[in-house]
Design a protein around this motif. Structure first.
Motif, short mmCIF file in Angstrom:
data_model
loop_
_atom_site.label_atom_id
_atom_site.label_comp_id
_atom_site.label_asym_id
_atom_site.label_seq_id
_atom_site.Cartn_x
_atom_site.Cartn_y
_atom_site.Cartn_z
N UNK A 236 0.43 -1.76 -0.60
CA UNK A 236 -0.15 0.27 -0.11
C UNK A 236 1.13 1.69 0.06
N UNK A 237 0.27 2.14 -0.39
CA UNK A 237 0.94 3.31 -0.22
C UNK A 237 0.33 4.25 1.48
N UNK A 238 0.99 5.04 1.90
CA UNK A 238 0.12 5.96 3.17
C UNK A 238 -1.19 6.16 2.60
N UNK A 239 -1.25 6.94 1.73
CA UNK A 239 -3.17 7.51 1.63
C UNK A 239 -3.54 6.29 1.96
N UNK A 240 -3.29 5.29 0.90
CA UNK A 240 -4.54 3.49 1.54
C UNK A 240 -4.51 3.10 2.68
N UNK A 261 -0.99 -11.94 6.29
CA UNK A 261 0.75 -12.28 7.10
C UNK A 261 1.67 -10.86 6.85
N UNK A 262 1.74 -9.88 5.90
CA UNK A 262 2.11 -8.78 5.86
C UNK A 262 1.65 -7.64 5.30
N UNK A 263 2.02 -6.50 5.21
CA UNK A 263 1.16 -5.37 4.85
C UNK A 263 2.71 -4.72 4.43
N UNK A 264 3.41 -4.22 3.30
CA UNK A 264 4.26 -3.62 2.58
C UNK A 264 3.18 -1.67 1.88
N UNK A 265 4.40 -1.26 2.83
CA UNK A 265 4.02 0.24 2.51
C UNK A 265 5.93 0.97 2.03
N UNK A 266 4.94 2.07 0.92
CA UNK A 266 6.29 2.90 0.77
C UNK A 266 4.97 3.49 -0.70
N UNK A 287 4.66 -5.54 9.29
CA UNK A 287 4.81 -4.21 8.20
C UNK A 287 6.14 -4.04 7.62
N UNK A 288 6.49 -3.76 6.54
CA UNK A 288 7.50 -3.46 6.09
C UNK A 288 7.08 -1.76 5.48
N UNK A 289 8.78 -1.46 5.36
CA UNK A 289 9.14 -0.18 5.06
C UNK A 289 9.19 -0.09 3.51
N UNK A 290 9.03 0.23 2.73
CA UNK A 290 10.16 -0.20 1.23
C UNK A 290 10.08 1.45 0.56
N UNK A 291 11.33 0.73 0.70
CA UNK A 291 11.36 2.79 -0.23
C UNK A 291 12.32 2.86 -1.42
N UNK A 292 12.14 2.85 -2.45
CA UNK A 292 12.50 3.22 -3.64
C UNK A 292 12.10 3.91 -4.09
N UNK A 293 12.53 4.08 -5.85
CA UNK A 293 12.12 4.45 -6.83
C UNK A 293 11.89 4.27 -8.34
N UNK A 294 11.28 4.95 -9.02
CA UNK A 294 10.99 4.23 -10.36
C UNK A 294 12.95 4.04 -11.17
N UNK A 295 13.41 4.73 -10.79
CA UNK A 295 14.71 4.89 -11.70
C UNK A 295 15.43 3.90 -11.25
N UNK A 296 15.56 2.97 -10.25
CA UNK A 296 15.86 1.90 -9.36
C UNK A 296 15.39 0.85 -9.07
N UNK A 297 14.13 0.28 -10.04
CA UNK A 297 13.59 -0.38 -10.53
C UNK A 297 13.18 -1.10 -9.68
N UNK A 298 12.20 -0.11 -8.71
CA UNK A 298 11.71 -0.65 -7.04
C UNK A 298 12.61 -0.44 -5.70
#
Length: 396
Positions: A236-240, A261-266, A287-298
């Motif tokens: 999910x994104x934060x607003x969701x 079992x798992x919710x990842x957000x970013x 819970x998992x916070x996943x930080x990435x960018x388009x330019x880094x393939x996620x």
């Protein structure tokens, strides 16, 4: 290495496992492979240079992702929320293209020459035709697999280029093949034009996990799909997540998602209050916070479930503060903080975040690579690494 390899491996290992579910319809991995090959042949024979998508999540999305790899053309999903002039400009930049579109999103648009427009339902009917027996992936590792237009907050949107080798570097470096159990299912609610939506298709396929597509987000429907489809994983994104929490708080409902079992957000800054409330409402869900960018393939950094649990349970402010970080860099990338002069700084010193690794594309169409001579890409995000290796973001 071509992204279609993920689908071919999944279809060989688990041909009868459900690959994707949307709106009550499903496809097995064998059926998804056949549809992707059939669509790939159709797109190849059309002579189009791109495969565009202007639509919401559906069965057509994973078919299109992999069909582009068989046709040897870039896959270009576009933001259906843009204005008509903005969409017309982007469509003009990819013509001639094979475009899968909801008629509502192209109504009133002036189409450039060379566009072959196919509605989602028509596309899914067409790909039921048998694929040529000799249909093989057409893209080489260095060929463009995905082209994503940036938000264009300053000037016209740039076209970020992701090559097969970048995407597969991310998948092979972070996912174990066939790691999903028979009953695993991931709920995909991010739109298909977001890098998280694309990486969800690729990583779920390589893990052989069932994808549950949510066409348009509503908090009640998100929760209902989690329950009815026995969803085990969600991104999910934060607003969701905030809207799901608000819905539960307003209605007084309990989540009642025992399989989750798992919710990842970013995809944006997560308010501390939201993640604290989410962890209280979903106490058995990691819970998992996943930080990435388009330019880094996620994803390039992760704050994993153990980090979340230890931080929220600790009275030490320094440890609890980790809930506001994006975690530690994943094993396959390097992260460095540089000051305004371009010099790397020590722990707890602030500056621009640079990243390096096989998944880092850092390239835009017509502009070339933004990586330096040593492969470092400037993210344009500011932040710092603390003495324990946790990465904190401070804006652009």
């Amino acid at each position: 290495m071509n992204i279609a390899m993920a689908l071919e491996m999944a279809a060989e290992a688990f041909p009868d496992r459900i690959a994707v579910t949307s709106g009550g319809a499903s496809m097995t991995y064998a059926a998804l492979l056949s549809a992707a090959r059939s669509a790939g042949a159709m797109i190849r024979d059309s002579g189009c240079r791109y495969l565009g998508l202007l639509d919401i999540n559906s069965l057509a999305v994973p078919v299109a992702v992999f069909a582009s790899a068989y046709a040897g053309v870039p896959y270009v999903p576009m933001n259906y929320r843009l204005t008509k002039p903005e969409l017309e400009e982007l469509l003009g930049r990819i013509a001639p293209a094979f475009l899968i579109a909801d008629p509502a999103y192209i109504d009133g648009l002036s189409m450039p020459r060379g566009m072959r427009v196919t509605a989602r339902t028509e596309f899914l009917d067409l790909v039921r035709a048998p694929a040529p027996a000799d249909m093989m992936p057409a893209g080489e590792p260095h060929d463009t697999a995905i082209q994503l237009f940036t938000s264009g907050t300053t000037g016209k949107p740039k076209a970020a280029i992701l090559r097969h080798e970048h995407l597969m570097s991310y998948i092979l470096g972070t996912i174990d093949f066939g790691a999903a159990a028979d009953d695993d299912a991931v709920l995909i609610s991010v739109p298909p034009y977001h890098i998280a939506g694309i990486s969800a298709v690729l990583s779920s396929t390589y893990a052989c996990r069932r994808m549950v597509q949510l066409p348009n987000f509503e908090a009640a429907e998100w929760l209902e799909l989690c329950r009815n489809e026995h969803v085990t994983n969600a991104f999910v994104v934060p607003t969701v997540l905030s809207r799901v929490i608000d819905h539960l708080t307003t209605t007084g409902e309990r989540p009642r998602c025992p399989a989750l079992k798992a919710i990842a957000y970013g995809g944006g800054k997560m308010p501390l209050s939201v993640i604290e409330r989410a962890m209280a409402l979903f106490p058995e869900t990691g819970a998992t916070n996943a930080y990435g960018l388009t330019e880094t393939s996620s994803t390039i950094a992760i704050l994993d479930p153990d980090d979340h649990r230890s931080a929220i349970a600790d009275s030490d402010p320094a440890v609890r503060k980790r809930l506001t970080s994006v975690g530690k860099p994943i094993a396959t990338v390097e992260v460095e903080i540089r000051d305004d002069s371009g010099k790397a700084v020590a722990a707890n010193q602030h500056g621009e975040i640079f990243v390096r690794g096989g998944q880092v594309a850092g390239e835009y169409l017509g502009m070339g690579s933004m990586r330096d001579a040593d492969g470092w890409f400037p993210t344009r995000d500011r932040g710092y690494l603390d003495q324990f290796g946790y990465l904190y973001l401070e804006g652009r």
